[in-house]
Design a protein around this motif. Structure first.
Motif, mmCIF file in Angstrom:
data_model
loop_
_atom_site.group_PDB
_atom_site.id
_atom_site.type_symbol
_atom_site.label_atom_id
_atom_site.label_comp_id
_atom_site.label_asym_id
_atom_site.label_seq_id
_atom_site.Cartn_x
_atom_site.Cartn_y
_atom_site.Cartn_z
ATOM 1 N N PRO A 412 0.834 -1.209 0.000
ATOM 2 C CA PRO A 412 0.000 0.000 0.000
ATOM 3 C C PRO A 412 0.865 1.254 0.000
ATOM 4 C CG PRO A 412 -0.051 -1.082 2.151
ATOM 5 C CD PRO A 412 0.658 -2.018 1.221
ATOM 6 N N CYS A 413 0.544 2.185 -0.894
ATOM 7 C CA CYS A 413 1.363 3.395 -1.041
ATOM 8 C C CYS A 413 0.539 4.676 -1.076
ATOM 9 C CB CYS A 413 2.209 3.305 -2.318
ATOM 10 S SG CYS A 413 3.435 1.979 -2.317
ATOM 11 N N GLU A 414 -0.740 4.610 -0.771
ATOM 12 C CA GLU A 414 -1.576 5.797 -0.848
ATOM 13 C C GLU A 414 -1.185 6.801 0.241
ATOM 14 O OE1 GLU A 414 -3.272 8.442 -2.188
ATOM 15 O OE2 GLU A 414 -4.167 6.705 -3.234
ATOM 16 N N PRO A 417 -4.510 12.055 1.949
ATOM 17 C CA PRO A 417 -5.405 11.892 3.114
ATOM 18 C C PRO A 417 -6.856 11.630 2.726
ATOM 19 C CG PRO A 417 -3.946 13.773 3.420
ATOM 20 C CD PRO A 417 -3.770 13.331 1.998
ATOM 21 N N ILE A 418 -7.281 12.192 1.605
ATOM 22 C CA ILE A 418 -8.676 12.022 1.181
ATOM 23 C C ILE A 418 -8.946 10.593 0.720
ATOM 24 C CG2 ILE A 418 -10.418 12.804 -0.485
ATOM 25 C CD1 ILE A 418 -9.033 15.515 -0.517
ATOM 26 N N LYS A 419 -7.943 9.937 0.155
ATOM 27 C CA LYS A 419 -8.142 8.603 -0.415
ATOM 28 C C LYS A 419 -7.740 7.478 0.533
ATOM 29 C CE LYS A 419 -7.644 10.086 -5.208
ATOM 30 N NZ LYS A 419 -6.966 9.888 -6.505
ATOM 31 N N LEU A 420 -7.234 7.820 1.713
ATOM 32 C CA LEU A 420 -6.851 6.781 2.671
ATOM 33 C C LEU A 420 -8.078 6.026 3.167
ATOM 34 C CD1 LEU A 420 -4.167 8.657 4.821
ATOM 35 C CD2 LEU A 420 -3.769 6.709 3.292
ATOM 36 N N LYS A 421 -7.960 4.711 3.282
ATOM 37 C CA LYS A 421 -9.049 3.881 3.782
ATOM 38 C C LYS A 421 -8.902 3.676 5.277
ATOM 39 C CE LYS A 421 -9.372 1.369 -0.606
ATOM 40 N NZ LYS A 421 -9.239 0.042 -1.256
ATOM 41 N N GLU A 422 -9.951 3.221 5.877
ATOM 42 C CA GLU A 422 -9.930 2.969 7.315
ATOM 43 C C GLU A 422 -8.888 1.903 7.641
ATOM 44 O OE1 GLU A 422 -12.994 1.668 10.941
ATOM 45 O OE2 GLU A 422 -13.739 1.968 8.891
ATOM 46 N N ASP A 508 -4.083 -3.600 -11.599
ATOM 47 C CA ASP A 508 -5.345 -3.312 -10.916
ATOM 48 C C ASP A 508 -5.339 -1.874 -10.401
ATOM 49 O OD1 ASP A 508 -4.052 -3.184 -8.305
ATOM 50 O OD2 ASP A 508 -3.985 -5.361 -8.350
ATOM 51 N N ALA A 509 -6.480 -1.453 -9.839
ATOM 52 C CA ALA A 509 -6.668 -0.042 -9.466
ATOM 53 C C ALA A 509 -5.644 0.427 -8.431
ATOM 54 C CB ALA A 509 -8.091 0.164 -8.951
ATOM 55 N N GLN A 510 -5.400 -0.405 -7.393
ATOM 56 C CA GLN A 510 -4.459 0.003 -6.345
ATOM 57 C C GLN A 510 -3.040 0.114 -6.889
ATOM 58 O OE1 GLN A 510 -4.564 -2.119 -2.520
ATOM 59 N NE2 GLN A 510 -2.326 -2.035 -2.434
ATOM 60 N N THR A 511 -2.624 -0.882 -7.679
ATOM 61 C CA THR A 511 -1.271 -0.850 -8.247
ATOM 62 C C THR A 511 -1.124 0.299 -9.234
ATOM 63 O OG1 THR A 511 -1.199 -3.265 -8.027
ATOM 64 C CG2 THR A 511 0.483 -2.238 -9.407
ATOM 65 N N SER A 512 -2.183 0.553 -9.999
ATOM 66 C CA SER A 512 -2.155 1.663 -10.954
ATOM 67 C C SER A 512 -1.969 2.992 -10.233
ATOM 68 C CB SER A 512 -3.450 1.674 -11.767
ATOM 69 O OG SER A 512 -3.422 2.676 -12.739
ATOM 70 N N ARG A 513 -2.608 3.145 -9.079
ATOM 71 C CA ARG A 513 -2.450 4.354 -8.281
ATOM 72 C C ARG A 513 -1.010 4.479 -7.781
ATOM 73 N NH1 ARG A 513 -3.270 9.589 -7.106
ATOM 74 N NH2 ARG A 513 -3.232 9.991 -4.865
ATOM 75 N N THR A 514 -0.429 3.360 -7.334
ATOM 76 C CA THR A 514 0.966 3.365 -6.876
ATOM 77 C C THR A 514 1.903 3.790 -8.001
ATOM 78 O OG1 THR A 514 0.548 1.626 -5.241
ATOM 79 C CG2 THR A 514 2.826 1.917 -5.972
#
Length: 794
Positions: A412-414, A417-422, A508-514
């Protein structure tokens, strides 16, 4: 862009290229569960073979893809198909629907964005391939003197049958004579593991009963008997313990056959009830942009005038008066002109002086150092395309290892602050992102020694041009280069690794964001200037804070070269690693190599005939020992591996000029039947003898494309000619600005002379093209393998 290229001459062959853009889908069928949304992706298929896949768009019934693919097609095909899938984690991905465009219909949709209704997918409609038949009606006299008629059906062979579950099929055919009151059926033998079965089996059917003709002295067929008879050929895959799979069918009315033998190729068709359901269901729509052109490539001597005019472009003063520059001016989409122009200039070693000349013109209009080479001009587009072609292998060996690590073991690399998950820990995420950025950036820095010479030559020219344009800025010579290396080359590849063939599919979406966060950071790290100016390049506060952590650290990381797994069932799966020094394969991805072949020992790399092992997409690496036989995942991947291996070994002094296209099995070569394993090859190598050419380019093919572009844009050439006349006569633009405001005309006389030459050459080339088109349209025999019969013969 789907381009069919016809070569005239003794060595004619067809080559195809496709560029297609899967834009978006809408109104997809909702999921049946409580959550109506779907996680969708789109694949591009040649017939039923997947060659590209988009990213997964999560939780949407109207997903936007917006991805473009360009590739050369290494084999014949019937349909270019697009499948919409619903991604499943635990089960097989569900095919929602498809759009299939026949090869002959692609021209209808060229350069148009259109919505296509999704069609249902079922096994009865998923067909491809063709079958070769010989048919004849024989007149026979029986022992009692009566006359009867006999239908003789010989099934010779099939070509291009589909893969079944990723493997070659076990095909057989059923032959049926159908009528209102009869259904006589016979069956061929099953052929194992092949998409091109050779049957060569003959079947006999009684068409009219002998008792009907006992009193007739001359054979005559009763209309009502034969009118309703139909021959049907069905192809099946033998399922052994599971249900047989339908592969396609053809139907031929018996009334059309005569006493003379009739041979023809037929395209297999879906069942008449295939793709139809009792209830019409709206599956949704898919918006596509498919471009199609057809190039008729003449013998080389026809292109001498146009080729010479283009190749002298770097020496024309001013450069804006050159044929190559004018090509970019008149083409609506500059990309259409850039690709063939860059490839032609590369082929003739003219790319460096041309890029230098157009970059110098760009710099004349650049007022600020921080905007240097930032626009989409002819110079920057040529450089982008040159780096994609020349730097393809360099990119792979540099970035692929670290991208494999990021995509296959994502952390996880997000940090927004707005996109952080619980439950997310932003400090841990920053550490993970910092580690990835360090690894990517230092891998790039350490790769400078591997940068292709041609790229280095271009960057050397850019440095000196920039320093000359802004002599008071000590960093400009570096920022001019880094804007290309990081912003337009590495950063783009990091954020879209699948586009550069660094990954098989979109992450995938998470890796693409990273990857997006990594790409943003290395763009800024790679730019020259003050820390303050670098920080100002970030719009987000969290990125500014993250970037500050790099101002006091400079750790180095190193990793092995790129790997790709290839192999199929019944062959051992291995991870292959290609560097500029050696080809190795490994039992597992991060294990020591099992076997190593130094690049200097490679004698040739060639495709392998399917009949050798009854497997598709195979190639062979011939070196000092026995050949290494390899099977790739698909035809595009096989071609890319052959191209890459040929490129790195092309200058080896002991390269072969001939080879065996098949294997040595059971004491003889399957291709030439020679019994000695050391027998010299029987087929010329496609790559030819050692040469200094680094990239495989057909200069005539690229010149033909440029001719086509000039021919299509003839009205603009004439408009530009009028503008030059006006400027020369009135010493300035006296007409309305719209007449030629979009053209760059520095020297109206020199530009006018070049335009006259281009127009004359294009008009001269029009004549042989028109003659060939007439000849081609009249010479294609219906029913031949090249032009098979389509659908039911009536």
């Amino acid at each position: 862009m789907c381009e069919i290229i016809y070569f005239i001459g003794a060595t004619s062959e067809d080559e195809l290229c496709v560029s297609s853009k899967a834009c978006e889908a809408k109104n997809l069928v909702p999921y049946s569960g409580p959550n109506k949304m779907r996680d969708c992706f789109c694949t591009i298929n040649l017939d039923q073979e997947e060659v590209f896949r988009t990213q997964v768009v999560e939780k949407s019934l109207s997903p936007f893809f917006g991805e473009e693919f360009y590739f050369e097609i290494p084999r014949t095909f019937q349909c270019l198909s697009f499948y919409i899938y619903d991604k499943s984690v635990l089960q097989r991905d569900l095919r929602i629907g498809k759009v299939a465009i026949k090869k002959e219909d692609l021209r209808k949709y060229t350069s148009k964005e259109e919505w296509f209704l999704l069609q249902p997918v079922d096994s009865n409609s998923e067909v491809q391939g063709r079958v070769h038949l010989e048919l004849k009606l024989n007149e026979l006299i029986t022992d009692n003197g009566s006359v009867c008629q006999q239908l003789v059906v010989q099934i010779k062979e099939c070509h291009g049958l589909p893969l079944v579950n990723g493997q070659n099929c076990d095909p057989y055919a059923t032959v049926s004579l159908m009528g209102p009151s009869r259904n006589d059926q016979k069956k061929t033998k099953v052929k194992k593991k092949t998409s091109n079965p050779q049957f060569n089996e003959t079947f006999y059917f009684e068409v009219t009963r002998s008792s009907s003709y006992t009193k007739k002295s001359q054979f005559q067929v009763e209309e009502e008997d034969i009118e309703k008879l139909e021959l049907r050929i069905d192809l099946w895959n033998n399922g052994n313990l599971v249900q047989d799979v339908f592969l396609g069918e053809i139907k031929v009315p018996v009334k059309k056959l005569g006493n003379d033998s009739f041979q023809a190729w037929y395209l297999l068709q879906p069942r008449e009830n295939g793709n139809k359901s009792s209830k019409t269901e709206d599956l949704g729509s898919l918006r596509l942009n498919v471009c199609y052109t057809e190039d008729c490539v003449l013998p080389s001597e026809y292109y001498a005038s146009l080729r010479n005019l283009l190749l002298k472009s770097p020496d024309v003063q001013p450069i804006s008066a050159s044929a190559a520059y004018i090509l970019g001016e008149v083409c609506r989409d500059k990309y259409d002109a850039i690709l063939p122009l860059v490839r032609l200039l590369l082929h003739h070693q003219k790319i460096v002086p041309f890029v230098t000349a157009v970059a110098e013109l760009d710099l004349k209009d650049t007022q600020e150092v921080n905007t240097i080479f930032r626009g989409n001009t002819l110079a920057t587009r040529c450089l982008d395309e040159m780096m994609k072609i020349v730097g393809k292998h360099y990119l792979k060996v540099t970035l692929k290892p670290v991208l494999d690590e990021i995509c296959e073991s994502p952390k996880p690399c997000e940090i927004d602050p707005i996109k952080l998950k619980e439950g997310d820990n932003v400090d841990v995420n920053k550490e993970n992102l910092h580690y990835y950025v360090d690894k990517v950036f230092n891998t790039i820095v350490q790769s400078s020694i591997s940068c292709p010479t041609l790229m280095c030559d271009v960057f050397y020219s850019l440095r000196h041009l920039a320093a000359k344009r802004f002599p008071n800025d000590p960093h400009v010579q570096y920022s001019a280069v880094s804007s290309f290396v990081f912003l337009r080359f590495f950063a783009v590849a990091v954020v879209s690794p699948h586009t550069f063939h660094l990954r098989p599919h979109h992450p995938d979406a998470q890796t693409s964001r990273t990857l997006t966060l990594i790409s943003k950071t290395i763009q800024t790290l790679g730019s020259w200037g003050s820390s303050k100016s670098k920080l100002s390049s970030f719009k987000e506060t969290f990125m500014c804070e993250f970037f500050k952590t790099f101002q006091e650290e400079n750790e180095m990381y190193k990793r092995a070269q790129g790997r790709t797994r290839i192999g199929k069932k019944n062959f051992k799966k291995r991870w292959f690693c290609l560097t500029s020094r050696e080809l190795t394969y490994h039992k597992q991805q991060d294990k020591e190599p099992i076997y190593t072949i130094p690049i200097k020992n490679i004698l040739t790399v060639e495709k392998l005939e399917e009949s050798a092992f009854n497997k598709k997409n195979m190639f062979q690496v011939i070196h000092g020992e026995k050949p290494l036989y390899i099977q790739a995942n698909n035809c595009v991947e096989a071609s890319e591996w052959v191209e890459a291996l040929c490129r790195v070994s092309r200058c080896n002094p002991r390269r072969l000029s001939v080879y065996h296209p098949s294997a040595f099995l059971n004491g003889n070569w399957l291709c030439c039947k020679a019994t000695s394993e050391n027998t010299k090859g029987c087929t010329p190598c496609t790559a030819g003898v050692p040469a200094d050419i680094q990239i495989e380019i057909d200069g005539d093919r690229e010149t033909e494309r440029i001719y086509s572009l000039f021919a299509v844009n003839m009205p603009k050439l004439q408009k530009m000619e009028e503008a030059c006349e006006s400027i020369a006569v009135y010493q300035g633009p006296q007409k309305e600005p719209n007449d030629y405001a979009n053209f760059t005309i520095e020297d109206s006389v020199a530009t006018f002379q070049t335009l006259q030459q281009i127009i004359a050459i294009v008009e001269k080339l029009n004549e042989p093209h028109e003659k060939y088109q007439k000849k081609r349209s009249s010479s294609a025999k219906y029913g031949s393998e090249e032009n098979p019969i389509v659908g039911k013969v009536s």
